[in-house]
Design an enzyme around this catalytic site. Sequence first.
Site, PDB file in Angstrom:
ATOM      1  N   ASP A  25      -4.551   2.763  10.922  1.00 25.26           N
ATOM      2  CA  ASP A  25      -5.941   2.400  11.191  1.00 25.26           C
ATOM      3  C   ASP A  25      -6.035   1.936  12.653  1.00 25.26           C
ATOM      4  O   ASP A  25      -6.012   2.762  13.563  1.00 25.26           O
ATOM      5  CB  ASP A  25      -6.323   1.320  10.172  1.00 25.26           C
ATOM      6  CG  ASP A  25      -7.795   0.967  10.164  1.00 25.26           C
ATOM      7  OD1 ASP A  25      -8.612   1.820  10.512  1.00 25.26           O
ATOM      8  OD2 ASP A  25      -8.136  -0.172   9.803  1.00 25.26           O
ATOM      9  N   ARG A  65      -5.070   0.143  -7.025  1.00 25.34           N
ATOM     10  CA  ARG A  65      -3.832   0.728  -6.482  1.00 25.34           C
ATOM     11  C   ARG A  65      -3.283   1.856  -7.345  1.00 25.34           C
ATOM     12  O   ARG A  65      -2.635   2.766  -6.831  1.00 25.34           O
ATOM     13  CB  ARG A  65      -2.735  -0.342  -6.358  1.00 25.34           C
ATOM     14  CG  ARG A  65      -2.975  -1.356  -5.257  1.00 25.34           C
ATOM     15  CD  ARG A  65      -1.676  -2.098  -4.964  1.00 25.34           C
ATOM     16  NE  ARG A  65      -1.888  -3.331  -4.225  1.00 25.34           N
ATOM     17  CZ  ARG A  65      -2.015  -3.400  -2.888  1.00 25.34           C
ATOM     18  NH1 ARG A  65      -1.943  -2.305  -2.176  1.00 25.34           N
ATOM     19  NH2 ARG A  65      -2.205  -4.556  -2.300  1.00 25.34           N
ATOM     20  N   GLY A  84       0.784  -1.244   0.000  1.00 14.08           N
ATOM     21  CA  GLY A  84       0.000   0.000   0.000  1.00 14.08           C
ATOM     22  C   GLY A  84       0.808   1.283   0.000  1.00 14.08           C
ATOM     23  O   GLY A  84       0.370   2.296  -0.544  1.00 14.08           O
ATOM     24  N   ASP A 142      -5.527  -0.669  -1.965  1.00 10.17           N
ATOM     25  CA  ASP A 142      -6.302  -1.600  -2.793  1.00 10.17           C
ATOM     26  C   ASP A 142      -7.575  -2.070  -2.108  1.00 10.17           C
ATOM     27  O   ASP A 142      -7.780  -1.878  -0.920  1.00 10.17           O
ATOM     28  CB  ASP A 142      -5.455  -2.843  -3.086  1.00 10.17           C
ATOM     29  CG  ASP A 142      -5.354  -3.756  -1.858  1.00 10.17           C
ATOM     30  OD1 ASP A 142      -5.100  -3.240  -0.755  1.00 10.17           O
ATOM     31  OD2 ASP A 142      -5.562  -4.969  -1.995  1.00 10.17           O
ATOM     32  N   PHE A 163     -13.496   3.167   4.264  1.00  8.61           N
ATOM     33  CA  PHE A 163     -12.522   2.283   3.610  1.00  8.61           C
ATOM     34  C   PHE A 163     -12.159   2.940   2.287  1.00  8.61           C
ATOM     35  O   PHE A 163     -13.023   3.204   1.453  1.00  8.61           O
ATOM     36  CB  PHE A 163     -13.089   0.884   3.387  1.00  8.61           C
ATOM     37  CG  PHE A 163     -12.023  -0.087   2.944  1.00  8.61           C
ATOM     38  CD1 PHE A 163     -11.200  -0.714   3.868  1.00  8.61           C
ATOM     39  CD2 PHE A 163     -11.822  -0.348   1.592  1.00  8.61           C
ATOM     40  CE1 PHE A 163     -10.198  -1.588   3.458  1.00  8.61           C
ATOM     41  CE2 PHE A 163     -10.823  -1.214   1.175  1.00  8.61           C
ATOM     42  CZ  PHE A 163     -10.012  -1.842   2.114  1.00  8.61           C
ATOM     43  N   ASP A 166       0.834   3.558   4.263  1.00 11.03           N
ATOM     44  CA  ASP A 166      -0.275   4.209   3.579  1.00 11.03           C
ATOM     45  C   ASP A 166      -1.274   4.789   4.564  1.00 11.03           C
ATOM     46  O   ASP A 166      -1.686   5.927   4.458  1.00 11.03           O
ATOM     47  CB  ASP A 166      -0.952   3.235   2.583  1.00 11.03           C
ATOM     48  CG  ASP A 166      -1.349   1.896   3.207  1.00 11.03           C
ATOM     49  OD1 ASP A 166      -1.117   1.672   4.411  1.00 11.03           O
ATOM     50  OD2 ASP A 166      -1.894   1.055   2.465  1.00 11.03           O
ATOM     51  N   LYS A 169      -6.592   7.344  10.426  1.00 15.70           N
ATOM     52  CA  LYS A 169      -7.995   7.223  10.845  1.00 15.70           C
ATOM     53  C   LYS A 169      -8.005   7.108  12.371  1.00 15.70           C
ATOM     54  O   LYS A 169      -8.086   6.007  12.914  1.00 15.70           O
ATOM     55  CB  LYS A 169      -8.615   5.952  10.237  1.00 15.70           C
ATOM     56  CG  LYS A 169      -8.854   6.026   8.741  1.00 15.70           C
ATOM     57  CD  LYS A 169      -9.871   4.988   8.258  1.00 15.70           C
ATOM     58  CE  LYS A 169      -9.208   3.702   7.864  1.00 15.70           C
ATOM     59  NZ  LYS A 169     -10.066   2.816   7.026  1.00 15.70           N
TER      60      LYS A 169
HETATM   61  P1  5GP Z   1      -3.814  -1.412  11.056  1.00 11.96           P
HETATM   62  O1  5GP Z   1      -2.872  -2.480  11.468  1.00 11.96           O
HETATM   63  O2  5GP Z   1      -3.407  -0.007  11.476  1.00 11.96           O
HETATM   64  O3  5GP Z   1      -5.237  -1.700  11.441  1.00 11.96           O
HETATM   65  O4  5GP Z   1      -3.917  -1.490   9.511  1.00 11.96           O
HETATM   66  C1  5GP Z   1      -3.135  -0.810   8.698  1.00 11.96           C
HETATM   67  C2  5GP Z   1      -3.172  -1.454   7.339  1.00 11.96           C
HETATM   68  O5  5GP Z   1      -4.502  -1.885   6.994  1.00 11.96           O
HETATM   69  C3  5GP Z   1      -2.788  -0.417   6.329  1.00 11.96           C
HETATM   70  O6  5GP Z   1      -1.405  -0.447   6.102  1.00 11.96           O
HETATM   71  C4  5GP Z   1      -3.586  -0.862   5.138  1.00 11.96           C
HETATM   72  O7  5GP Z   1      -2.843  -1.822   4.426  1.00 11.96           O
HETATM   73  C5  5GP Z   1      -4.824  -1.514   5.690  1.00 11.96           C
HETATM   74  N1  5GP Z   1      -5.937  -0.553   5.720  1.00 11.96           N
HETATM   75  C6  5GP Z   1      -6.455   0.087   6.777  1.00 11.96           C
HETATM   76  N2  5GP Z   1      -7.446   0.912   6.417  1.00 11.96           N
HETATM   77  C7  5GP Z   1      -7.559   0.799   5.083  1.00 11.96           C
HETATM   78  C8  5GP Z   1      -8.409   1.411   4.095  1.00 11.96           C
HETATM   79  O8  5GP Z   1      -9.267   2.265   4.365  1.00 11.96           O
HETATM   80  N3  5GP Z   1      -8.199   1.023   2.805  1.00 11.96           N
HETATM   81  C9  5GP Z   1      -7.269   0.101   2.440  1.00 11.96           C
HETATM   82  N4  5GP Z   1      -7.177  -0.190   1.142  1.00 11.96           N
HETATM   83  N5  5GP Z   1      -6.440  -0.486   3.335  1.00 11.96           N
HETATM   84  C10 5GP Z   1      -6.602  -0.132   4.636  1.00 11.96           C
HETATM   85 MG    MG Z   2      -0.615  -1.649   4.587  1.00  8.75          MG
END
Ligand code: 5GP
Ligand code: MG
Length: 173
Positions: free
Chosen positions: A100, A162, A41, A156, A149, A97, A128
Amino acid sequence: MPAEEILISQARIESRLPELAAEINEALPEGPVHVVMILKGAIVFGVDLARALGRNTTLGFLSASSYGAGMKSKGRVEIDARHLGEVEGRNVLLIDDILDTGHTFSKTIDILRDKRPASLRTCVLMDKPERREVDIHADHVGFAIENHFVVGYGLDCDEAYRTLPDIRIYAPE
Ligand code: 5GP
Ligand code: MG
């Protein structure tokens, strides 16, 4: 098409990049930087940002999977560090990227700190904050967004979207 609504336009991304690069250059010690991106990402943003830094940069990659296929987090993160490059004693900029829940970023930061970089700064294209499960923040944030999302500019949904030039809200019908 389920990804039509543009959340962040190409123009906004393009104008934010030099601002972010200036912020990061101010914070990083002088000299070469090892830029580490989290695959896949972060690659589009990561390469654009690394070039905007205008420094002597080397690139490293980590591969993290927390989502697998589809949109739902597994809450479990696997990291592959085979293409990380040399970190010890170097100034490292970690780029992802989107921040979350924070599980991916926090696990990645632990792995990098263990390798004793001279310094470590972190940057994400999007944050976020509402979704956070781990107490963690990025030093530099491109855009704080609401709980959507999103796809495009590297992000993606099941490997699609992407290469879109902008960031869009993914809304399955
Ligand atoms: P975390 O471990 O912080 O929950 O997740 C981070 C990863 O989840 C990011 O690097 C990304 O790959 C994926 N992710 C989280 N939110 C989104 C989103 O809104 N869209 C997409 N495509 N990937 C997301
Ligand atoms: Mg990621």
